[in-house]
Design an enzyme around this catalytic site. Structure first.
Site, PDB file in Angstrom:
ATOM      1  N   HIS A 120      42.530  34.221  49.947  1.00  0.00           N
ATOM      2  CA  HIS A 120      41.937  33.278  48.984  1.00  0.00           C
ATOM      3  C   HIS A 120      42.368  33.623  47.554  1.00  0.00           C
ATOM      4  O   HIS A 120      42.914  32.788  46.835  1.00  0.00           O
ATOM      5  CB  HIS A 120      40.412  33.342  49.125  1.00  0.00           C
ATOM      6  N   GLU A 121      42.136  34.854  47.168  1.00  0.00           N
ATOM      7  CA  GLU A 121      42.490  35.256  45.803  1.00  0.00           C
ATOM      8  C   GLU A 121      44.003  35.209  45.596  1.00  0.00           C
ATOM      9  O   GLU A 121      44.489  34.919  44.502  1.00  0.00           O
ATOM     10  CB  GLU A 121      41.950  36.657  45.488  1.00  0.00           C
TER      11      GLU A 121
ATOM     12  N   HIS B 240      44.830  31.739  44.487  1.00  0.00           N
ATOM     13  CA  HIS B 240      44.652  31.568  43.033  1.00  0.00           C
ATOM     14  C   HIS B 240      45.824  32.249  42.308  1.00  0.00           C
ATOM     15  O   HIS B 240      46.334  31.752  41.312  1.00  0.00           O
ATOM     16  CB  HIS B 240      43.366  32.248  42.557  1.00  0.00           C
TER      17      HIS B 240
ATOM     18  N   HIS C 167      48.862  30.169  42.294  1.00  0.00           N
ATOM     19  CA  HIS C 167      48.669  29.051  41.364  1.00  0.00           C
ATOM     20  C   HIS C 167      49.054  29.502  39.943  1.00  0.00           C
ATOM     21  O   HIS C 167      49.675  28.755  39.190  1.00  0.00           O
ATOM     22  CB  HIS C 167      47.197  28.630  41.419  1.00  0.00           C
TER      23      HIS C 167
HETATM   24 ZN    ZN Z   1      38.221  31.128  44.378  1.00  0.00          ZN
END
Ligand code: ZN
Length: 723
Positions: A502-503, A506, A509
């Site tokens: 998940h991280e 990010h 991104h």
């Molecule tokens: Zn998040």
């Protein structure tokens, strides 16, 4: 498949970004506190006054001392004020370059200091840093207000905006203008001077309160320790976990309140009274005594409601949601309730299953949930997390994430030796498929007392590309894994593996962005209920057999996780989904309700706990489930950037479930065409366009909610469309 859905993983706190200032402002409320002075002597030898010649231009962590921050911040505030004064005092007519672009680049020195300060405070907080936070954040808030509420500046911004169709701007420049104008407008730039003065006061007060909220929480969290002196008190705990909580100084096993240790203890411990003690330590922290956050929560809600009213909105939530995908609090609540109803029904079935297992021995209670859920899981699915953990070694998992990014987007990650903010930090040089440097990726995986809880991505420097000067970002990922005994590998629970991916999402991104302006590069500038999407979609890869073959290998034998174990994980994954959905949505509804109060309603609040109870019982929450966060430790919404936005994780799940379905439909989790669209419209595009348009360009259609419900194992309701 994505095995469990999780929450509470955030982007860095809101205050890390650029703030701004001006030395003349008709809305000034408190002139004495606006006076900032710093002498050359105070700045002597200050690392923030130099160019950084470190590898990749990372902050020279070893040379930065706590005492360097304040003088550097003062100096760079003064510098920014003169940059703003220059824009305002420019005798030429306002243009994109002399106003909008100049605003975008103003305060660069301040941003460099505040990003370093904010990030280091998140991981290495000591008493001195805490005291600095209390002083610095209100200062920065004031400076930002002095910019966005500066009447002359607003006149110039508006003037450029009014000519926007004649300026011949390219897409990125036009978007920058659009967003700058919108930010001024939403900050209250067009309001009367008297109202602006009041806004400035409220913002400064709020900044103090949110800082105090976060500090109280950290102090209260640190203060609680469950000490186990007798071997008998450790009944049920795995040897691995026991080793990780052994404290030589205390001569005891010590369990604190970090989520990873908490859930492990609540799951494994056979001693019911100790589970209850830890449960209460967790749920009652910051709820009484010197660190009580109840009054802070009330005060924050009141000031936010008041501020929204001054800006002409019904509530803070109405204000916040205006620029989000959900559009209104009602839109968000309706969506949550569609998932809440089947989730709560499922939770009640799960509760009945566990009571049946306990029989007449005792009545099932909230603190029994983790322990018996694990027992049911073992009995029904023959799955024990100690059986899976040896296959999830941090090193392998991290390399698996890198391999995924390579197959999807052609990225490479090369370990490099860079001195970080803590010895546990590891760094990687990231390149694209053509070998072009994209950025530096720095990871800090372990829990410690000085570090705030949870998992998050942040940056020490963001990407930009202005007038040919391309700057690539320094991106961080933080987790809170328990440190293994010396020489032992870090073995992860599967939910922690998902958190890492998940991280990492990010992080990509931030790393892959091709946006020229920090204002909407990477994770900036897109709505909260969209920004979780690029993170959450990567969680889907974690449990795909093809991916597992890459990274899920036994740390001793090197064998790939057996297919039958994966199958049991898959079947078991929907188990306890009622609980997970319910605790999460309860917290989301709580957040929405706190922030949907009108100013008048908020003023009538006296007791945070009472308000919380009333809201939760209205929605029919059962006694055996606590909201994922209770008000007093709901850091996301009272001290971080998620107010009226905790629902965003589930909202983004509409997008990630539907988005991953595109790969499934292509029958290839690395399908090159789908990956190329995901790269272009999501990871490279930041906040270039409105979120629903970015999504449509990637997916070729609007998202539908069905994959989300199916992913959680819930029946799909007949009525109602997507979002
Ligand atoms: Zn998040």
């Amino acid at each position: 498949m994505k095995l469990s859905s999780l929450l509470g993983l955030c982007l860095a706190a809101a205050m890390l970004g650029a703030c701004g200032g001006a030395d003349k402002d008709d809305a000034k409320s408190d002139s004495a506190s606006d006076e900032i002075a710093v002498t050359e002597a105070e700045l002597a030898g200050n690392p923030f006054m130099e160019e950084w010649t470190t590898p990749y231009g990372v902050p020279p962590f070893g040379r930065i001392e706590n005492g360097d921050y304040m003088p550097a911040i003062k100096k760079s505030i003064l510098e920014m004020r003169s940059e703003i004064a220059e824009i305002v005092g420019n005798p030429d007519a306002p243009t994109f370059e002399n106003t909008i672009l100049a605003l975008e680049t103003a305060g660069a020195a301040l941003t460099r200091v505040t990003r370093t300060f904010g990030n280091v405070a998140g991981t290495e907080l000591d008493d001195e840093m805490r005291a600095l936070q209390t002083k610095i954040y209100p200062m920065l808030t004031r400076e930002r207000d002095a910019i966005t509420l500066n009447a002359e500046l607003w006149t110039r911004v508006r003037s450029v905006y009014e000519q926007k169709d004649q300026l011949g701007l390219d897409e990125q420049d036009a978007r920058l203008l659009e967003l700058k104008h919108r930010n001024f407008l939403r900050a209250g730039a067009a309001l009367d001077p008297a109202v602006k003065a009041e806004l400035t006061k409220l913002n400064t007060e709020l900044s103090k309160l949110t800082t105090a909220f976060g500090q109280n929480l950290l102090a209260a969290t640190k203060a609680f320790k469950l000490e186990l002196k007798d071997e008998a008190q450790t009944a049920g705990l795995s040897e691995n976990f026991k080793a990780s909580i052994w404290n030589e100084n205390a001569g005891a096993w010590v369990v604190g309140l970090n989520r990873s240790a908490y859930e492990t203890f609540m799951t494994q411990s056979e001693v019911r009274e100790l589970r209850e003690e830890l449960f209460n330590g967790y749920r009652l922290r910051a709820s009484s005594g010197e660190h009580d956050n109840g009054p802070n929560a009330i005060k924050i809600a009141q000031l936010r409601a008041k501020r929204a009213e001054l800006k002409g909105y019904q509530s803070h939530a109405h204000y916040q949601l205006e620029t989000r995908m959900a559009k209104t609090p009602k839109g968000a609540e309706d969506f949550l309730l569609r998932v809440w109803r089947p989730g709560l029904e499922r939770a009640k079935e799960e509760r009945a299953d566990m009571q049946a297992m306990i029989g007449d021995e005792h009545k099932f209670a909230a603190h029994d949930w983790w322990h018996y859920a694990e027992k049911v899981r073992k009995a029904r699915f023959d799955l024990d997390e100690n059986e899976t953990k040896p296959y999830f070694d941090l090193e392998m998992v991290r390399n698996g994430a890198f391999e995924m990014a390579q197959r999807l987007f052609g990225l490479t990650f090369e370990p490099v030796d860079v001195a970080g903010w803590n010895p546990v930090v590891t760094s990687y040089d990231v390149k694209n498929a053509d070998g072009v440097h994209l950025g530096l990726f720095m990871t800090d995986m372990y829990a410690r007392d000085s570090k705030r809880g949870g998992a998050w991505m942040s940056s020490y420097r963001m990407a930009s590309n202005i007038e040919g000067d391309s700057v690539r970002p320094l991106i961080t990922n933080n987790l809170n894994l328990s440190t293994p005994p010396a020489g032992e590998p870090t073995l992860m629970r599967f939910s922690e593996v998902e958190t890492l991916f998940h991280e990492f999402g990010h992080g990509l991104h931030g790393l892959m962005t091709m946006i020229n302006y920090e204002s909407f590069a990477g994770t900036s500038g897109s709505p909260r209920d969209y920004t979780e999407f690029p993170a959450q979609i990567l969680e889907h890869w974690t449990a795909e057999p093809e991916m597992l073959a890459i990274y899920a290998r036994h740390y001793q034998s090197g064998d790939v996780i057996p297919a039958e174990l994966v199958e049991r994980m898959r079947v078991a994954s929907n188990f306890n989904q009622g609980f997970k959905t319910t605790e999460y949505i309860a917290a989301s509804l709580l957040d929405l309700r706190w922030h949907s109060l009108t100013s008048e309603q908020a003023a009538a609040l006296t007791d945070a706990r009472e308000f919380e109870q009333q809201v939760l019982s209205e929605y029919g929450l059962i006694d055996e489930i606590e909201p994922r966060y209770r008000s007093q430790y709901f850091n996301h919404v009272f001290a971080s950037g998620y107010s009226a936005g905790y629902y965003a994780y589930l909202w983004s799940e509409i997008l990630d479930a539907d988005g991953f379905a595109a790969f499934k439909q292509a029958e290839d989790i690395f399908d090159p065409e789908t990956a190329a669209r995901l790269k272009k419209w999501v990871y490279q595009s930041g906040g270039l366009r409105e979120a629903d348009e970015l999504y449509r360009n990637f997916r070729g259609q609007d998202p539908s909610i069905e994959p989300l419900l199916e992913g959680r194992g819930f029946a799909v309701e007949e009525s109602g469309g997507g979002t």
